[in-house]
Design an enzyme around this catalytic site. Sequence first.
Site, mmCIF file in Angstrom:
data_model
loop_
_atom_site.group_PDB
_atom_site.id
_atom_site.type_symbol
_atom_site.label_atom_id
_atom_site.label_comp_id
_atom_site.label_asym_id
_atom_site.label_seq_id
_atom_site.Cartn_x
_atom_site.Cartn_y
_atom_site.Cartn_z
ATOM 1 N N ARG A 2 124.509 50.988 71.521
ATOM 2 C CA ARG A 2 125.555 51.894 71.048
ATOM 3 C C ARG A 2 126.926 51.474 71.571
ATOM 4 O O ARG A 2 127.762 52.327 71.879
ATOM 5 C CB ARG A 2 125.257 53.354 71.468
ATOM 6 C CG ARG A 2 124.004 53.950 70.864
ATOM 7 C CD ARG A 2 124.225 54.260 69.390
ATOM 8 N NE ARG A 2 123.057 54.896 68.819
ATOM 9 C CZ ARG A 2 122.903 56.207 68.680
ATOM 10 N NH1 ARG A 2 123.850 57.030 69.066
ATOM 11 N NH2 ARG A 2 121.817 56.693 68.139
ATOM 12 N N ARG A 49 131.145 56.664 69.589
ATOM 13 C CA ARG A 49 132.111 57.719 69.881
ATOM 14 C C ARG A 49 132.827 57.645 71.219
ATOM 15 O O ARG A 49 133.805 58.351 71.428
ATOM 16 C CB ARG A 49 131.428 59.086 69.738
ATOM 17 C CG ARG A 49 131.166 59.457 68.292
ATOM 18 C CD ARG A 49 130.218 60.601 68.209
ATOM 19 N NE ARG A 49 128.982 60.195 68.849
ATOM 20 C CZ ARG A 49 127.896 60.940 68.938
ATOM 21 N NH1 ARG A 49 127.904 62.153 68.454
ATOM 22 N NH2 ARG A 49 126.822 60.489 69.515
ATOM 23 N N ARG A 74 136.533 57.227 62.357
ATOM 24 C CA ARG A 74 135.471 58.156 61.931
ATOM 25 C C ARG A 74 136.042 59.424 61.295
ATOM 26 O O ARG A 74 135.461 59.975 60.368
ATOM 27 C CB ARG A 74 134.617 58.495 63.161
ATOM 28 C CG ARG A 74 133.482 59.456 62.938
ATOM 29 C CD ARG A 74 132.338 58.813 62.197
ATOM 30 N NE ARG A 74 131.231 59.739 62.074
ATOM 31 C CZ ARG A 74 131.106 60.638 61.103
ATOM 32 N NH1 ARG A 74 132.034 60.760 60.189
ATOM 33 N NH2 ARG A 74 130.052 61.426 61.054
ATOM 34 N N ASP A 112 122.509 52.297 60.933
ATOM 35 C CA ASP A 112 121.659 53.242 61.651
ATOM 36 C C ASP A 112 120.216 53.006 61.267
ATOM 37 O O ASP A 112 119.941 52.495 60.177
ATOM 38 C CB ASP A 112 122.052 54.687 61.324
ATOM 39 C CG ASP A 112 121.457 55.656 62.341
ATOM 40 O OD1 ASP A 112 122.079 55.837 63.407
ATOM 41 O OD2 ASP A 112 120.358 56.201 62.096
HETATM 42 O O1 CP3 Z 1 126.803 49.798 68.551
HETATM 43 C C1 CP3 Z 1 125.815 50.328 68.004
HETATM 44 O O2 CP3 Z 1 124.690 50.295 68.515
HETATM 45 C C2 CP3 Z 1 126.060 51.028 66.691
HETATM 46 C C3 CP3 Z 1 124.990 50.964 65.677
HETATM 47 C C4 CP3 Z 1 123.885 51.999 65.874
HETATM 48 C C5 CP3 Z 1 123.980 53.400 65.613
HETATM 49 N N1 CP3 Z 1 122.748 53.948 65.739
HETATM 50 C C6 CP3 Z 1 125.216 54.096 65.208
HETATM 51 C C7 CP3 Z 1 125.288 55.582 65.280
HETATM 52 C C8 CP3 Z 1 122.569 51.751 66.237
HETATM 53 C C9 CP3 Z 1 121.947 50.435 66.693
HETATM 54 C C10 CP3 Z 1 121.858 52.999 66.150
HETATM 55 C C11 CP3 Z 1 120.402 53.101 66.407
HETATM 56 C C12 CP3 Z 1 119.772 54.418 66.361
HETATM 57 N N2 CP3 Z 1 120.052 55.479 65.539
HETATM 58 C C13 CP3 Z 1 118.626 54.762 67.132
HETATM 59 C C14 CP3 Z 1 117.908 53.862 68.095
HETATM 60 C C15 CP3 Z 1 118.597 53.782 69.398
HETATM 61 C C16 CP3 Z 1 118.503 55.051 70.244
HETATM 62 O O3 CP3 Z 1 119.556 55.654 70.448
HETATM 63 O O4 CP3 Z 1 117.398 55.413 70.654
HETATM 64 C C17 CP3 Z 1 118.290 56.078 66.798
HETATM 65 C C18 CP3 Z 1 117.146 56.898 67.379
HETATM 66 C C19 CP3 Z 1 119.193 56.521 65.780
HETATM 67 C C20 CP3 Z 1 119.187 57.817 65.050
HETATM 68 C C21 CP3 Z 1 120.482 58.539 65.239
HETATM 69 N N3 CP3 Z 1 121.653 58.211 64.603
HETATM 70 C C22 CP3 Z 1 120.712 59.669 66.030
HETATM 71 C C23 CP3 Z 1 119.673 60.366 66.893
HETATM 72 C C24 CP3 Z 1 122.049 60.015 65.850
HETATM 73 C C25 CP3 Z 1 122.740 61.244 66.364
HETATM 74 C C26 CP3 Z 1 122.869 61.201 67.834
HETATM 75 C C27 CP3 Z 1 124.226 60.801 68.195
HETATM 76 O O5 CP3 Z 1 124.353 59.953 69.101
HETATM 77 O O6 CP3 Z 1 125.145 61.363 67.611
HETATM 78 C C28 CP3 Z 1 122.645 59.073 64.996
HETATM 79 C C29 CP3 Z 1 124.058 58.986 64.563
HETATM 80 C C30 CP3 Z 1 124.817 57.767 64.992
HETATM 81 N N4 CP3 Z 1 124.341 56.494 64.845
HETATM 82 C C31 CP3 Z 1 126.128 57.707 65.548
HETATM 83 C C32 CP3 Z 1 126.432 56.350 65.725
HETATM 84 C C33 CP3 Z 1 127.730 55.770 66.237
HETATM 85 C C34 CP3 Z 1 127.038 58.909 65.805
HETATM 86 C C35 CP3 Z 1 127.414 59.502 64.508
HETATM 87 C C36 CP3 Z 1 128.863 59.857 64.329
HETATM 88 O O7 CP3 Z 1 129.774 59.042 64.580
HETATM 89 O O8 CP3 Z 1 129.112 60.975 63.849
#
Ligand code: CP3
Length: 335
Positions: free
Chosen positions: A29, A33, A42, A79
């Site tokens: 990540r 954010r 965003r 994602d």
């Molecule tokens: O630099 C990076 O890693 C960005 C790319 C990336 C995102 N999600 C962007 C994202 C990657 C590699 C992921 C993987 C991801 N997504 C996982 C596996 C890694 C982990 O955290 O265990 C999982 C389980 C998800 C599912 C997911 N997507 C969740 C649970 C959430 C909400 C939780 C949160 O942190 O808000 C997301 C949304 C998400 N994916 C955001 C980002 C930057 C935040 C959304 C936003 O900007 O509104």
Amino acid sequence: MTSPALHNSRFLKACRLEPTDTTPIWIMRQAGRYLPEYRKLREGVKNFLELCYTPDLAVEVSLQPIRRYHMDAAILFSDILVIPDALGQKVEFHENEGPVLASVQSETDLKRLDAGRVLDHLRPVFETVRRLAREIPAETTLIGFAGSPWTVAVYMVEGRGGGDCRRIMDWARQEPDGLQRLIDLLVEATVAYLAEQARNGAEAIQLFDSWAGAFAKPRNAAGFRRWVIEPTRRIVGQLAVRCPEVPVIGFPRGAGDLARDYATATGIRGIGLDSETPLDWIAKILQPICTVQGNLSNRVLVEGGEPLENETTRVLEALAGGPFIFNLGHGVLPE
Ligand code: CP3
């Protein structure tokens, strides 16, 4: 498709168990954010998936942490839940609540999913990969990724993040053949998706199995083998045929000592470890099998100062002598 210089990056050398001049680093990540420039961009986008499917924006967001911190690897901005979206399941991202999906619970729900439309639906993601491969510095490795079938299935069945994973665990117990059909569909879609990322320039692949820990507490080695190891082994095996030069790193978060079976039985080249995994165990049991990646606590990163320096030193002293990629144990926290 890529130049020889790219294949000699510090990150890829570590994946091949070759010595490196210094420890490679990227962080899960790393785009997101906690970065003011991400939050600013965003604000202008209605929903999160639109960000993933707009190459101009996804490229920019992937590059933000590289410009600031010069990581050894850039991870594609997307994602893990684009796969259920591409299969035709309803996926939404709600602020402060995380992802919400229309739950898949029956054969009828399964029949509505269509693996045939995945590559077409995800074309913008491949465009992002292609542009990133051109734009990142030569010494920076481009990581593509997907969720592992088990973890993606958790979201698809539970309708949200795992919690106690009650619904999917009940399904696994009561009707394993039905759940197996969902997993098989996800293996097929994930192989197609990742091979296409590689074809467009991804140089390494990370498979996120964020809910692998559901089989660690209480410990269920047979369940772990069937639902975590086996689908991962099939994906790694098929990718080894389609893009043999691209190493796969698995991240079985929360797997505890089952991480050892995972490292030996899946064929992965690297294993990501969470912060709960003891450093001496990683060095002694896992490092002789494959490259290890991790595992600084994301809480300690927020704390900063002396605790951060001490913990970083502790991780490096334990693991930097062997094949190692420095990372966090889980994603950067927004704060
Ligand atoms: O630099 C990076 O890693 C960005 C790319 C990336 C995102 N999600 C962007 C994202 C990657 C590699 C992921 C993987 C991801 N997504 C996982 C596996 C890694 C982990 O955290 O265990 C999982 C389980 C998800 C599912 C997911 N997507 C969740 C649970 C959430 C909400 C939780 C949160 O942190 O808000 C997301 C949304 C998400 N994916 C955001 C980002 C930057 C935040 C959304 C936003 O900007 O509104």
